[in-house]
Design a protein around this motif. Structure first.
Motif, PDB file in Angstrom:
ATOM      1  N   UNK A 104     109.163 -61.788  49.371  1.00  0.00           N
ATOM      2  CA  UNK A 104     108.261 -60.847  48.682  1.00  0.00           C
ATOM      3  C   UNK A 104     108.688 -60.699  47.222  1.00  0.00           C
ATOM      4  N   UNK A 105     109.995 -60.648  46.986  1.00  0.00           N
ATOM      5  CA  UNK A 105     110.487 -60.502  45.604  1.00  0.00           C
ATOM      6  C   UNK A 105     110.239 -61.766  44.786  1.00  0.00           C
ATOM      7  N   UNK A 106     110.465 -62.912  45.409  1.00  0.00           N
ATOM      8  CA  UNK A 106     110.278 -64.176  44.677  1.00  0.00           C
ATOM      9  C   UNK A 106     108.804 -64.385  44.318  1.00  0.00           C
ATOM     10  N   UNK A 107     107.937 -64.110  45.273  1.00  0.00           N
ATOM     11  CA  UNK A 107     106.515 -64.389  45.030  1.00  0.00           C
ATOM     12  C   UNK A 107     105.767 -63.202  44.420  1.00  0.00           C
ATOM     13  N   UNK A 108     106.437 -62.075  44.297  1.00  0.00           N
ATOM     14  CA  UNK A 108     105.823 -60.892  43.698  1.00  0.00           C
ATOM     15  C   UNK A 108     104.727 -60.299  44.555  1.00  0.00           C
ATOM     16  N   UNK A 109     105.000 -60.188  45.835  1.00  0.00           N
ATOM     17  CA  UNK A 109     104.002 -59.603  46.740  1.00  0.00           C
ATOM     18  C   UNK A 109     104.667 -58.596  47.684  1.00  0.00           C
ATOM     19  N   UNK A 110     103.872 -58.063  48.604  1.00  0.00           N
ATOM     20  CA  UNK A 110     104.408 -57.070  49.552  1.00  0.00           C
ATOM     21  C   UNK A 110     104.928 -57.773  50.815  1.00  0.00           C
ATOM     22  N   UNK A 111     105.846 -57.087  51.507  1.00  0.00           N
ATOM     23  CA  UNK A 111     106.432 -57.683  52.718  1.00  0.00           C
ATOM     24  C   UNK A 111     105.370 -57.960  53.784  1.00  0.00           C
ATOM     25  N   UNK A 112     104.404 -57.044  53.911  1.00  0.00           N
ATOM     26  CA  UNK A 112     103.389 -57.257  54.960  1.00  0.00           C
ATOM     27  C   UNK A 112     102.545 -58.498  54.679  1.00  0.00           C
ATOM     28  N   UNK A 113     102.365 -58.820  53.388  1.00  0.00           N
ATOM     29  CA  UNK A 113     101.636 -60.052  53.045  1.00  0.00           C
ATOM     30  C   UNK A 113     102.443 -61.287  53.451  1.00  0.00           C
ATOM     31  N   UNK A 114     103.751 -61.190  53.222  1.00  0.00           N
ATOM     32  CA  UNK A 114     104.637 -62.307  53.586  1.00  0.00           C
ATOM     33  C   UNK A 114     104.559 -62.544  55.094  1.00  0.00           C
ATOM     34  N   UNK A 115     104.661 -61.447  55.860  1.00  0.00           N
ATOM     35  CA  UNK A 115     104.625 -61.553  57.321  1.00  0.00           C
ATOM     36  C   UNK A 115     103.326 -62.196  57.770  1.00  0.00           C
ATOM     37  N   UNK A 116     102.238 -61.694  57.187  1.00  0.00           N
ATOM     38  CA  UNK A 116     100.928 -62.185  57.614  1.00  0.00           C
ATOM     39  C   UNK A 116     100.749 -63.666  57.249  1.00  0.00           C
ATOM     40  N   UNK A 117     101.233 -64.056  56.066  1.00  0.00           N
ATOM     41  CA  UNK A 117     101.114 -65.470  55.658  1.00  0.00           C
ATOM     42  C   UNK A 117     101.923 -66.382  56.577  1.00  0.00           C
ATOM     43  N   UNK A 118     103.130 -65.926  56.918  1.00  0.00           N
ATOM     44  CA  UNK A 118     103.978 -66.744  57.789  1.00  0.00           C
ATOM     45  C   UNK A 118     103.370 -66.859  59.180  1.00  0.00           C
ATOM     46  N   UNK A 119     102.848 -65.745  59.641  1.00  0.00           N
ATOM     47  CA  UNK A 119     102.260 -65.721  60.983  1.00  0.00           C
ATOM     48  C   UNK A 119     101.073 -66.679  61.066  1.00  0.00           C
ATOM     49  N   UNK A 120     100.194 -66.589  60.058  1.00  0.00           N
ATOM     50  CA  UNK A 120      98.999 -67.454  60.047  1.00  0.00           C
ATOM     51  C   UNK A 120      99.395 -68.929  60.007  1.00  0.00           C
ATOM     52  N   UNK A 121     100.359 -69.238  59.133  1.00  0.00           N
ATOM     53  CA  UNK A 121     100.773 -70.641  58.977  1.00  0.00           C
ATOM     54  C   UNK A 121     101.381 -71.169  60.257  1.00  0.00           C
ATOM     55  N   UNK A 122     102.296 -70.371  60.830  1.00  0.00           N
ATOM     56  CA  UNK A 122     102.965 -70.838  62.048  1.00  0.00           C
ATOM     57  C   UNK A 122     101.960 -71.035  63.176  1.00  0.00           C
ATOM     58  N   UNK A 123     101.025 -70.100  63.251  1.00  0.00           N
ATOM     59  CA  UNK A 123     100.021 -70.151  64.325  1.00  0.00           C
ATOM     60  C   UNK A 123      99.183 -71.436  64.177  1.00  0.00           C
ATOM     61  N   UNK A 124      98.826 -71.712  62.939  1.00  0.00           N
ATOM     62  CA  UNK A 124      98.014 -72.901  62.672  1.00  0.00           C
ATOM     63  C   UNK A 124      98.791 -74.174  63.032  1.00  0.00           C
ATOM     64  N   UNK A 125     100.064 -74.197  62.667  1.00  0.00           N
ATOM     65  CA  UNK A 125     100.883 -75.372  62.963  1.00  0.00           C
ATOM     66  C   UNK A 125     101.092 -75.527  64.464  1.00  0.00           C
ATOM     67  N   UNK A 126     101.270 -74.410  65.137  1.00  0.00           N
ATOM     68  CA  UNK A 126     101.460 -74.467  66.598  1.00  0.00           C
ATOM     69  C   UNK A 126     100.195 -75.004  67.273  1.00  0.00           C
ATOM     70  N   UNK A 127      99.056 -74.564  66.771  1.00  0.00           N
ATOM     71  CA  UNK A 127      97.786 -75.066  67.324  1.00  0.00           C
ATOM     72  C   UNK A 127      97.719 -76.581  67.220  1.00  0.00           C
ATOM     73  N   UNK A 128      98.174 -77.083  66.071  1.00  0.00           N
ATOM     74  CA  UNK A 128      98.126 -78.532  65.845  1.00  0.00           C
ATOM     75  C   UNK A 128      99.105 -79.280  66.734  1.00  0.00           C
ATOM     76  N   UNK A 129     100.333 -78.773  66.785  1.00  0.00           N
ATOM     77  CA  UNK A 129     101.346 -79.526  67.533  1.00  0.00           C
ATOM     78  C   UNK A 129     101.194 -79.362  69.050  1.00  0.00           C
ATOM     79  N   UNK A 130     100.475 -78.332  69.465  1.00  0.00           N
ATOM     80  CA  UNK A 130     100.331 -78.105  70.912  1.00  0.00           C
ATOM     81  C   UNK A 130      99.647 -79.299  71.594  1.00  0.00           C
ATOM     82  N   UNK A 131      98.928 -80.084  70.785  1.00  0.00           N
ATOM     83  CA  UNK A 131      98.246 -81.258  71.354  1.00  0.00           C
ATOM     84  C   UNK A 131      99.231 -82.343  71.789  1.00  0.00           C
ATOM     85  N   UNK A 132     100.391 -82.371  71.124  1.00  0.00           N
ATOM     86  CA  UNK A 132     101.327 -83.446  71.493  1.00  0.00           C
ATOM     87  C   UNK A 132     102.448 -82.971  72.418  1.00  0.00           C
ATOM     88  N   UNK A 133     102.448 -81.689  72.709  1.00  0.00           N
ATOM     89  CA  UNK A 133     103.510 -81.209  73.628  1.00  0.00           C
ATOM     90  C   UNK A 133     103.112 -81.536  75.073  1.00  0.00           C
TER      91      UNK A 133
END
Lengths: 172, 154
Positions: free
Chosen positions: A143-172
């Motif tokens: 949050x400090x590096x990117x100049x944003x709020x912690x809740x934004x960081x959490x939400x961005x990480x959550x969305x990204x991870x979820x999207x990546x998991x959706x993609x990789x779930x096809x090969x698991x």
């Protein structure tokens, strides 16, 4: 600060952060030579400004803010933003075995999917994810590096991870 | 447990942001809930993929950075230790001392001059007052046959 103390302190921070900075720069720039230049500049600046950084807990933030500025400076000067990883670059990536049970082929495929997918997501989400996964920063530090709020960081990480998991779930 | 809640827990776990209480809750869920277990496995797989994408730090870069730092350090050291800088600093210090002595003597001189001038002024002022007091009283009347408008003894 005496010269010897400064040197010891620098080496401590350098050893702790060099891999993270280099990997963050490589993933952001998709160019290992440029990433090496960015890493070098960051650490030379760190050495020059070591006396000015009073709060030791802020070292990670200082290093990544500097790295981020260097990277965006490069983007501005080169007026380019690559949006893909070429196959050769991906081939160059070293596989680190030992801690995972997946086979080398699986990991290679997985790595390809992750890196490709990272290029498709928005820049802010990608940057946040890279700072977390390759920079090893906490929510607060990101949050400090990117100049944003912690809740934004959490939400961005959550969305990204979820999207990546959706993609990789096809090969698991 | 709702899907989003356990996903958040797993997300926080892989981001090293899970508290001890939440961690024990997550492990309890992993033992009982198949969906949680499945999502955890997928997240772990993703983590493994990310870890495999970590690039090794190039040894030549190590060398480049450390030699760059050493050069910088030597340069700074050299500048501050050179004879020229020492002589310059000494010269500046001597000049500063000389200038401060000169300005101090100048200020002392001005102070004594000012004292003399103010004493002269006081003396002249007293003399003028004496002269004024020695004048006879003055009566001012108008041209018309009116009463005296100013009658003041100096």
């Amino acid at each position: 600060m005496r010269e010897k103390e400064k040197e010891i302190l620098f080496l401590r921070y350098y050893e702790r952060h060099k891999n993270a900075v280099y990997n963050y720069a490589v993933k952001m720039l998709h160019d290992s030579d440029k990433a090496a230049d960015v890493t070098q500049n960051v650490f030379l600046k760190l050495f020059e400004n070591l006396q000015l950084i009073r709060d030791e807990n802020k070292i990670s933030v200082w290093i990544f803010v500097t790295a981020r500025n260097e990277i965006y400076g490069y983007f501005r000067s080169a007026k380019r933003k690559e949006n893909y990883y070429d196959e050769e670059e991906m081939e160059k990536l070293n596989l680190q075995s030992g801690e995972n049970t997946q086979s080398e082929t699986e990991l290679k495929e997985l790595r390809g999917i992750i890196l490709n997918e990272l290029n498709k997501i928005s820049e802010v989400n990608r940057e946040t994810f890279l700072l977390r996964e390759f920079g090893g920063l906490s929510y607060k530090e990101i949050a400090e590096v990117t100049g944003t709020e912690i809740h934004n960081v959490k939400s961005r990480l959550f969305k990204t991870r979820k999207k990546l998991i959706e993609k990789i779930s096809k090969i698991i | 447990m709702p899907e989003e809640k356990y996903e958040e827990l797993i997300e926080a776990f892989f981001n090293n942001e899970l508290s001890e209480r939440e961690e024990s809750l997550l492990f309890a869920l992993l033992g009982t809930d198949e969906n949680v277990k499945k999502y955890f496995k997928q997240s772990a797989f993703l983590k493994a993929g990310i870890n495999s994408a970590v690039e090794e730090f190039p040894p030549e870069l190590d060398e480049k950075i450390l030699s760059g730092v050493t050069t910088k350090q030597k340069r700074t050291h050299k500048v501050f230790n050179s004879k020229f800088v020492n002589a310059l600093a000494y010269g500046l210090a001597v000049a500063a001392v000389t200038a401060s002595l000169f300005f101090y003597s100048l200020a002392a001189e001005y102070r004594s001059e000012l004292k003399t001038v103010s004493q002269t002024l006081e003396y002249q002022n007293a003399t003028m007052q004496l002269i004024m007091n020695s004048f006879p009283s003055v009566k001012v009347t108008g041209s018309l046959p009116n009463e005296v408008i100013i009658n003041k003894k100096l």
